[in-house]
Design an enzyme around this catalytic site. Structure first.
Site: not given
Lengths: 476, 106
Positions: A397-398
């Site tokens: 994600n990040d």
């Protein structure tokens, strides 16, 4: 008297063995839980046996025996009770600051042992144990102060970083001054320093610990906590030598070296040195992200995504923690082999902090049998996403959030990311609509060229394998 | 201290050296997924410092030594108990959750 000493020594020996055996069991996911229980038994045995000290006590302390035993029992009950209670109710997300706090307490305890040793007026201090006492005291006090600051920062009690002009010089001066007081205690006073000078030494060390930690940003705190964990271990080991206690020496030094190695591994994952983390004033503290993300999330079927990849010429896969959680690495590689057999060029792109720890993804992929020449680091692969037909994000994600490039108000702004959004088509395999580790919404998921394949990564992979296989089967 | 074990100069160095290699080897072989609980686990292990603090407190002869010894035992026992509880909670989550998550849909 001797038989009590034998009981104490035997229980310390048992504790040292159980600690090492317990840590060893913690090195495999299957036995990890029993490992901490084994180590816990060792701690219990050693602590209970320590009450037997009352039978071999210093004659001078005989008069205070009742008070001292009562104080020890009270401190044990209060300390254990509070820590047990707080450890049970702390949220999983608050775990890092809790570990920092407990670690700081250990450093403080080591410093306290040293302080009592130095205050013992009638003791004959020899130079070597005295030097070790002072070093242990210095490290322990720094660990206490630094861990407290780390805890306060992670817990949101101190916001932002505190910096000033000429800080390194100022910190250095405090450190040298503290060290000078320590040397004065050892070599000029031979350990018989007045309490005021001993107090000055500890205050200096404590202030240095605070000064050293204040400028470090929240994002770097995991490295710092790991470093202070190693510090406390060393301090405990040194004070163990002073007290002639092999259990403390062994446990402290095992943790000291293990913690040092972990610190180096974590710093390496961020592509920075430990010195850089401590001294460069880098790092950000969590801030609220500004602005709403436009667009909507579009779902896709696993089978459709698989067939799309089967007819692509270049596919890049960016795995993250979700791959580890789902244990999907074997199925992923099975799917990748189907693609490469069909002539598709497949590469793996590994972000340095993908997963929860350094090298996490590499280990997983290696375990599944993925050859090294298919795995690329961020710098080597980022230029290739433009040419890729499909980029697949699995449980990351990040590390793929374009906000790190564009959105200055984002907490992760400035972090290098994998440029998956530049691929023609992006598939994101994820379990639900949650946010990443940093708590930031990911605009990649809302992009026009992104489709989301919802589900457990392993099940999605099985579906993708079936889709491609049925395609081949139909052709023959 | 009326100890049967006397550890002097080089014996101490041998103990430190071997213990350091032990720690290095234990962590070096650990799968990365266990690094966080392992850091917490090693944090628990240095809670053994409570034993040293108890020795200091039980042999205390002045009020200052008693106060500092009391603080030492308090902090050390907090280190040990807290380190144990959080490590156990983390590991508990790790093992079964891997299996459950494979069977559950998000």
């Amino acid at each position: 008297m001797n038989s009590t000493q034998l009981v104490i020594d035997t229980s310390y020996f048992a504790a040292a063995f159980l600690f090492i055996y317990g840590l060893k069991r913690m090195s495999s996911p299957v036995t990890a839980r029993s490992g901490i229980v084994v180590a816990g038994v060792g701690m219990l045995v050693a602590t209970l046996a320590s009450f037997l000290y009352v039978f071999g006590i210093d004659p001078a302390a005989q008069a205070h025996l009742t008070t001292n035993v009562a104080l020890a029992a009270t401190a044990l009950v209060v300390g254990t009770g509070w820590a047990w209670w707080s450890g049970k109710r702390v949220a999983m997300t608050a775990m890092p600051q809790m570990v920092a706090l407990y670690n700081g307490m250990g450093g403080g305890a080591a410093a306290a042992i040293a302080a009592v040793e130095l205050l013992r007026v009638n003791a004959a201090h020899e130079t070597v144990p005295l030097v070790v006492t002072i070093i242990g005291a210095l490290i322990g006090a720094i660990s206490l102060a630094g861990s407290l600051i780390a805890w306060a920062k992670l817990d949101g009690r101190i916001n932002g970083t505190w910096r000033m002009r000429g800080q390194q010089l100022f910190n250095g001066t405090v450190f040298v001054a503290t060290l000078a007081v320590g040397l004065y205690i050892v070599f000029a006073m031979h350990g018989h320093a007045p309490p005021a000078i001993i107090a000055a030494f500890f205050v200096g060390a404590f202030i240095f610990g605070v000064l050293m930690t204040m400028p470090i940003g929240g994002a770097d705190m995991p490295v710092v906590i790991s470093l202070y964990n190693a510090f406390t271990g060393l301090a405990v080991g040194f004070e163990g030598y002073v007290l002639q206690n092999p259990a403390l020496m062994i446990a402290g030094m095992v943790v000291g070296s293990a913690g040092t190695l972990l610190t180096l591994l974590m710093a390496k994952a961020m592509n920075r040195s430990v010195a850089n983390v401590i001294f460069s004033n880098f790092g950000v503290t969590g801030e609220e992200q500004q602005g709403e993300i436009k667009g909507s999330q579009k779902a896709a079927e696993a089978g459709d995504a698989a067939i799309n990849m089967r007819y692509a010429s270049k596919v890049i896969i960016a795995p993250g923690y979700g791959l580890a959680v789902a244990q999907a690495q074997h199925k992923l590689y099975e799917f990748v082999k189907l693609l490469t057999d069909a002539g598709v060029e497949v590469k793996f792109a590994i972000h340095p902090v993908a997963g929860r720890m350094p090298g996490h993804m590499n280990v997983l992929l290696a375990e599944a049998g993925v050859p090294y020449d298919m795995i690329y680091d961020l710098e080597d692969i980022n230029g290739e996403f433009k040419e890729a037909d499909v980029a697949v994000v699995i449980g990351a994600n990040d590390t793929v959030n374009p906000a790190a490039r564009t959105n200055k108000s984002s907490p992760i702004y400035g972090m290098p990311i994998l440029n998956v959004d530049q691929a023609r088509q992006v598939y994101v395999i994820k379990r639900g609509q949650g946010k990443g580790y940093s708590g930031v919404e990911n605009e990649l998921f809302f992009a026009d060229n992104t489709n989301l394949v919802y589900g457990d990564a392993q099940k999605v992979m099985v579906a993708m394998i079936q889709a491609v296989k049925s395609l081949e089967g139909g052709g023959h | 201290m009326d100890l049967t074990t006397t550890i002097t100069g080089f014996v101490a160095l041998y103990i430190f050296m071997l213990a350091a290699f032990t720690g290095y080897e234990i962590i070096g072989r650990v799968p990365a997924i266990l690094h966080t609980p392992l850091m917490s686990g090693s944090n628990f292990v240095h809670g053994i410092v409570v034993v040293g603090a108890m020795y200091a407190l039980l042999n205390a002869t002045s009020t200052a030594e008693q106060v500092i010894g009391f603080l030492g035992v308090l902090l050390g026992s907090g280190n040990a108990a807290g380190g144990y509880v959080v490590t156990e909670r983390m590991l508990e989550m790790f093992k079964p959750s891997d299996k459950n998550k494979n069977d559950k849909k998000a």
